[in-house]
Design an enzyme around this catalytic site. Structure first.
Site, PDB file in Angstrom:
ATOM      1  N   LEU A 318      -6.216   2.507  38.020  1.00 58.43           N
ATOM      2  CA  LEU A 318      -5.901   3.647  38.879  1.00 58.43           C
ATOM      3  C   LEU A 318      -5.642   4.916  38.088  1.00 58.43           C
ATOM      4  O   LEU A 318      -5.833   6.024  38.595  1.00 58.43           O
ATOM      5  CB  LEU A 318      -4.673   3.324  39.745  1.00 58.43           C
ATOM      6  CG  LEU A 318      -4.792   2.100  40.659  1.00 58.43           C
ATOM      7  CD1 LEU A 318      -3.497   1.880  41.415  1.00 58.43           C
ATOM      8  CD2 LEU A 318      -5.953   2.269  41.632  1.00 58.43           C
ATOM      9  N   GLY A 321      -2.574   7.257  30.984  1.00 59.11           N
ATOM     10  CA  GLY A 321      -1.889   8.356  30.315  1.00 59.11           C
ATOM     11  C   GLY A 321      -1.437   7.947  28.930  1.00 59.11           C
ATOM     12  O   GLY A 321      -1.731   6.838  28.459  1.00 59.11           O
ATOM     13  N   LYS A 348       2.228  -0.330  36.502  1.00 59.91           N
ATOM     14  CA  LYS A 348       2.107   0.454  35.272  1.00 59.91           C
ATOM     15  C   LYS A 348       2.509  -0.416  34.089  1.00 59.91           C
ATOM     16  O   LYS A 348       3.619  -0.935  34.038  1.00 59.91           O
ATOM     17  CB  LYS A 348       2.998   1.699  35.330  1.00 59.91           C
ATOM     18  CG  LYS A 348       2.930   2.547  34.064  1.00 59.91           C
ATOM     19  CD  LYS A 348       3.776   3.808  34.179  1.00 59.91           C
ATOM     20  CE  LYS A 348       3.695   4.630  32.893  1.00 59.91           C
ATOM     21  NZ  LYS A 348       4.488   5.880  32.970  1.00 59.91           N
ATOM     22  N   ASP A 440       7.160  17.357  33.377  1.00 60.74           N
ATOM     23  CA  ASP A 440       5.704  17.197  33.246  1.00 60.74           C
ATOM     24  C   ASP A 440       5.039  17.322  34.616  1.00 60.74           C
ATOM     25  O   ASP A 440       4.218  16.489  35.012  1.00 60.74           O
ATOM     26  CB  ASP A 440       5.367  15.846  32.615  1.00 60.74           C
ATOM     27  CG  ASP A 440       3.925  15.786  32.103  1.00 60.74           C
ATOM     28  OD1 ASP A 440       3.316  16.860  31.947  1.00 60.74           O
ATOM     29  OD2 ASP A 440       3.423  14.677  31.865  1.00 60.74           O
TER      30      ASP A 440
END
Length: 663
Positions: A318, A321, A348, A440
């Site tokens: 998906l 990073g 994640k 961020d």
């Protein structure tokens, strides 16, 4: 000594097995100085003791066709001075030669190494003679329950017998069929590539349940070691790690002991990192002293799911990073009525699990737990993986970046998205006694999901998020984030604050506006032909107090709001609460008279190709505001060193040199 030399020394120690004997599940390695130190895991068969003198020369024996008298002398030293043809003589039934019987029947360790070394003098033809089953003598070691593994090791390590890849495959299959797990382990230490063939062999060969379980264990551990090794130590250490696991010495203490014994250099950092990851347990976060107590309290509330309850679709990525990769997955839970339900989730998996990296991952988890469902996706918990763990969160349709790129955006949708975004930021800043700053904010880190009733927008990726506290002052001063969205005050060593997030939010608004006005998504400052590298483009633009060009036909109130969020002086930016109020006012203004907001393609085309007076005046006004503010505030004396263009002619000349003119 280099890491490579260290590896060679240690690898030599691991491979040079001095004494190997069989246990039920592991291979034990011992250094034997004399007969008293030999320890066998299984009792040896009783050896027949002869009263007459020991016969040391097989040339004096009258051998029967089936070698019936070999058991009488097989425990003693062998005289190799006899005719070589004698060793080629084969049994009429099995076709076994002397060396086949030697490998199968030898039971004494006395002079074993020298006897095997002396086999070399017989020549390749004699040593590699095959029986009726087309097997060389190495296969006969499988039938020797006492010294079979030892003899196999001596034959291979001393290069008495050489087997090619096909021979290794055949021997591996035979070992698995016979249930000789100890020999399978040893063969893998000789050629680690045999690991890849274990699964295939299991599929085509009938094996015992115990052997199948062993193969499954070997494969899973190897996959784990490879996954850790490639990320921490590199390929050159993987074989070393796995050999130690196979030999039963896979512990940090045993390797350190080896280092001390051989007076090797200190243990390399790669192996320190490897052992931390390999032996990691989910509860280990309590041992990380770098994590503050308030974070530990939040982490302890997180659910831990077993791997069987979570399925990860590794092929369905998906997002990716610097801190990890997000995969699609399914979480199985039991509802209130006792029925099993499947919940689509995103998982994640952090990129690295070293001690220093884990501290950052746990901080992210703690903040995620603290704001759970308020302004971010729901956090279900964590799942313990083969290596490290995965973070299970609510799955959304896509990122805001992808949503902007793949959908038509008008001002109705602009205000809907912008309001949801700024309300989320306000909730983030106020959801805790100490404000939480995201640090961020960008379209890639906003998640969008369309439900029956509304469009849900939340923040994600809290890897850089921090609380506003005295203990975090050093962290809040660091230059972090994505270049285009980083607030300019961080270049001036000013602490990150609430209005720093507002700057990043304003730049995100500009990307939304570009899609509304120009029909395509562009990065901020795309108009300025400064550099192809986003970082340098942003730095030059900020140093010269440039802002992204907003079409002049839009209402002044709207343009002023956008410019205020991206003000070079952070104290002049509105806070999140003020942004909410001003956006609501602007939305009402838009709904009352949409004609003022209509996109005029003729004006847009002109402004994209020429520098209009209104754009020059717009830049002049913004720069003069900065000049006035700098002169009135000694706090920002560092800004006076920056070259400013205050006259209209200078601004026009400067802008002409950097604006990207499009026909």
């Amino acid at each position: 000594m280099t890491s490579q030399n260290w590896k060679n020394c240690f690898n030599k120690k691991a491979i040079e097995v001095i004494e190997i004997h069989r246990s039920q599940e592991t291979i034990t390695v011992e250094t034997v100085n004399n007969e008293d130190k030999i320890k066998n895991n299984i009792s040896k068969p009783k050896i027949k003791v002869h009263k007459k003198p020991i016969i040391k020369s097989i040339s004096k024996l009258k051998l029967q066709p089936k070698f019936s008298r070999y058991n009488d002398i097989i425990d003693y030293s062998i005289d190799f001075n006899c005719n070589k043809n004698y060793f080629l003589k084969q049994d009429k039934v099995s076709g076994n030669t002397f060396i086949h019987v030697f490998c199968e029947k030898r039971e004494s360790k006395i002079n074993l190494e020298s006897d095997i070394e002396n086999l070399k003098c017989l020549g390749k033809e004699t040593i590699e003679a095959r029986n009726n089953n087309k097997e060389i003598a190495l296969f006969s070691t499988l039938k020797n329950q006492c010294l079979g593994l030892k003899i196999m090791h001596e034959l291979i390590s001393r290069n008495v017998m050489f087997i090619d890849d096909n021979g290794k495959d055949e021997l591996l299959v035979k070992c698995l069929e016979e249930g000789r797990v100890d020999m399978v382990k040893y063969l893998i230490t000789v050629d680690i590539n045999l690991i890849s063939k274990l699964k295939r062999i299991c599929q085509i060969t009938q094996l015992s349940l115990e052997t199948l379980q062993f193969v499954e264990l070997i494969n899973s551990e190897y996959e784990k070691i490879v996954e850790i090794g490639l990320k921490s130590a590199g390929r050159e250490y993987i074989k070393l790690f796995f050999i130690q696991f196979i030999l039963g010495n896979f512990s940090k203490e045993s390797i350190i002991q080896t280092i001390d014994e051989y007076k090797l250099p200190p243990i390399p950092k790669e192996i320190e990192d490897f052992f931390f990851v390999y032996n990691y347990q989910m509860c280990d976060f309590v041992k990380l002293t770098e994590i503050k107590p308030r974070y530990l309290n939040e982490i302890s509330k997180i659910n831990i799911y077993p791997i069987g309850q979570v399925s990860i679709e590794r092929r369905n990525e998906l997002g990716r990073g610097g801190n990890g990769t997000v995969y699609s997955g399914v979480l199985k839970e039991i509802d209130s009525q006792g029925n099993e339900i499947s919940i689509p989730v995103a998982i994640k998996i952090p990129t690295q699990f070293y001690k220093s990296k884990l501290v950052e991952v746990y901080k992210e988890l703690a903040i995620h737990q603290k704001i759970n469902g308020i302004c971010g996706p729901k956090l279900f918990g964590c799942v313990k993986l083969n290596v490290g763990f995965g973070i299970i969160i609510e799955r959304f349709d896509c990122s805001l970046h992808d949503y902007i790129q793949n959908n038509n955006i008008d001002f109705d949708l602009f205000f809907e998205l912008a309001l949801k975004m700024v309300i989320t930021i306000r909730n983030l800043h106020k959801c805790h006694l100490n404000e939480i700053f995201h640090r961020d904010i960008k379209p890639h880190n906003w998640l969008v999901k369309k439900t029956k009733d509304e469009l849900v927008v939340v923040l994600s990726d809290f890897g850089l998020s921090r609380e506003n506290s005295e203990t975090n002052e050093n962290t809040l001063q660091k230059y972090r984030g994505t270049s285009v969205f980083i607030p300019p005050e961080l270049n001036d060593n000013i602490l990150y604050n609430e209005k720093s997030d507002i700057y990043s939010l304003g730049v995100s608004f500009m990307m939304l506006l570009y899609k509304v006005v120009y029909g395509k998504m562009e990065n901020p400052f795309y108009e300025f032909k400064i550099s192809k590298m986003e970082y340098f483009k942003t730095v030059v633009a900020l140093e010269n107090f440039l802002v992204p060009i907003v079409p002049t036909f839009l209402p002044d109130s709207f343009k002023e709001f956008l410019f205020s969020t991206m003000n070079r002086i952070y104290t002049c930016r509105p806070n999140s609460e003020e942004c909410v109020e001003r956006l609501i006012t602007l939305k009402t203004e838009y709904e009352n008279d949409k004609t003022k907001w209509q996109v005029n393609s003729a004006i847009i085309q002109k402004e994209k190709s020429l520098l209009t007076d209104s754009i020059i005046s717009q830049q002049l006004k913004l720069m003069n505001q900065v000049k006035k503010f700098v002169q009135e505030n000694d706090k920002f004396v560092f800004l006076k060193k920056t070259k400013l263009f205050f006259s209209e002619s200078e601004i026009k000349q400067y802008l002409l040199s950097i604006i990207k003119c499009q026909e």
